[in-house]
Design an enzyme around this catalytic site. Sequence first.
Site, PDB file in Angstrom:
ATOM      1  N   SER A 142       0.862  -1.184   0.000  1.00 21.60           N
ATOM      2  CA  SER A 142       0.000   0.000   0.000  1.00 21.60           C
ATOM      3  C   SER A 142       0.894   1.227   0.000  1.00 21.60           C
ATOM      4  O   SER A 142       2.089   1.130   0.329  1.00 21.60           O
ATOM      5  CB  SER A 142      -0.885   0.007   1.255  1.00 21.60           C
ATOM      6  OG  SER A 142      -1.536   1.253   1.436  1.00 21.60           O
ATOM      7  N   TYR A 155      -2.172  -1.086  10.435  1.00 23.44           N
ATOM      8  CA  TYR A 155      -2.211  -1.259   8.980  1.00 23.44           C
ATOM      9  C   TYR A 155      -0.855  -0.892   8.382  1.00 23.44           C
ATOM     10  O   TYR A 155      -0.327  -1.616   7.518  1.00 23.44           O
ATOM     11  CB  TYR A 155      -3.315  -0.384   8.393  1.00 23.44           C
ATOM     12  CG  TYR A 155      -3.578  -0.621   6.915  1.00 23.44           C
ATOM     13  CD1 TYR A 155      -4.353  -1.693   6.494  1.00 23.44           C
ATOM     14  CD2 TYR A 155      -3.059   0.244   5.958  1.00 23.44           C
ATOM     15  CE1 TYR A 155      -4.606  -1.913   5.155  1.00 23.44           C
ATOM     16  CE2 TYR A 155      -3.306   0.033   4.607  1.00 23.44           C
ATOM     17  CZ  TYR A 155      -4.086  -1.038   4.209  1.00 23.44           C
ATOM     18  OH  TYR A 155      -4.320  -1.249   2.865  1.00 23.44           O
TER      19      TYR A 155
END
Length: 281
Positions: A142, A155
């Site tokens: 990401s 995350y």
Amino acid sequence: MRSLEGKVVVITGAGSGIGRALALQLAAQGSQLALCDVSADNLQKTVEIAGAHGVKVYSATVDVSDRKAVQTFADNVERVLGKAHVIINNAGVALAQTVDHMKRSDFEWVMNINFYGVVNGTEAFLPHLKAQKDGHIVNISSIFGIIGVPSQSAYNSSKFAVKGFTEAMRQELKSSHPHIHVTCVHPGGIKTNIVRNGRIEEDMNGKQVSLGKMAADFDKMAGTTAEEAARQIVRAIEKNTKRLLIGPDAKVLDLMQRLLPNHYDNVMGIGTKLLERLGKR
């Protein structure tokens, strides 16, 4: 540029979002597909649409955090379709909690899926790729695997870990198995249901926020469709691209981090306040 026609391609998290878009685009190109997802209903829908292209599709409901389940999936893929040529470790979940309010169970949930799911998929299918003349591993990180963001520590941790794991493995395989190519993907905001399916409790300022509001805000900011993200990933496989940034937001944030490694958080703070003001209008 390599062709993926007839190749066995494994996609985790294929029930929706980027995973489904990848399955449909690869089916249209004639790839054989091995698909898994934790949601049986979503997965079946993907299988039905992909199967309409006339390609072989094997599917199984799999929790990628379960190492044994992923290995069983890999064994069954080999039995039904043969050894895989490409593994795309796409499955992932979202979490928004600040460090001081973090539930350890939620932290482990994110790490087990986002990071260990990648590790499990890689371990299970690496022997397949070693047996092929041309193999490829795609791990989805990401832009949050490049920059740190408030309320995203778990995350961030999972996606930074994917980046490190992938880049180290690429260097190992380059010398031992040069026919296996490795791509690390860093998407920005992609129009998927990852936020709606996540565990969202706090915004970037540590304020309590509803899942519905966070999802709505994410939809406004997400500038890239799942279909476009999938198109770029397929292209990266065909061209043996090592690192792929998806979306103008990802490219800008990556550049900002490289130019201002000690100060990008200040710029991020200004941007967050601006977004909040725009959201109130």
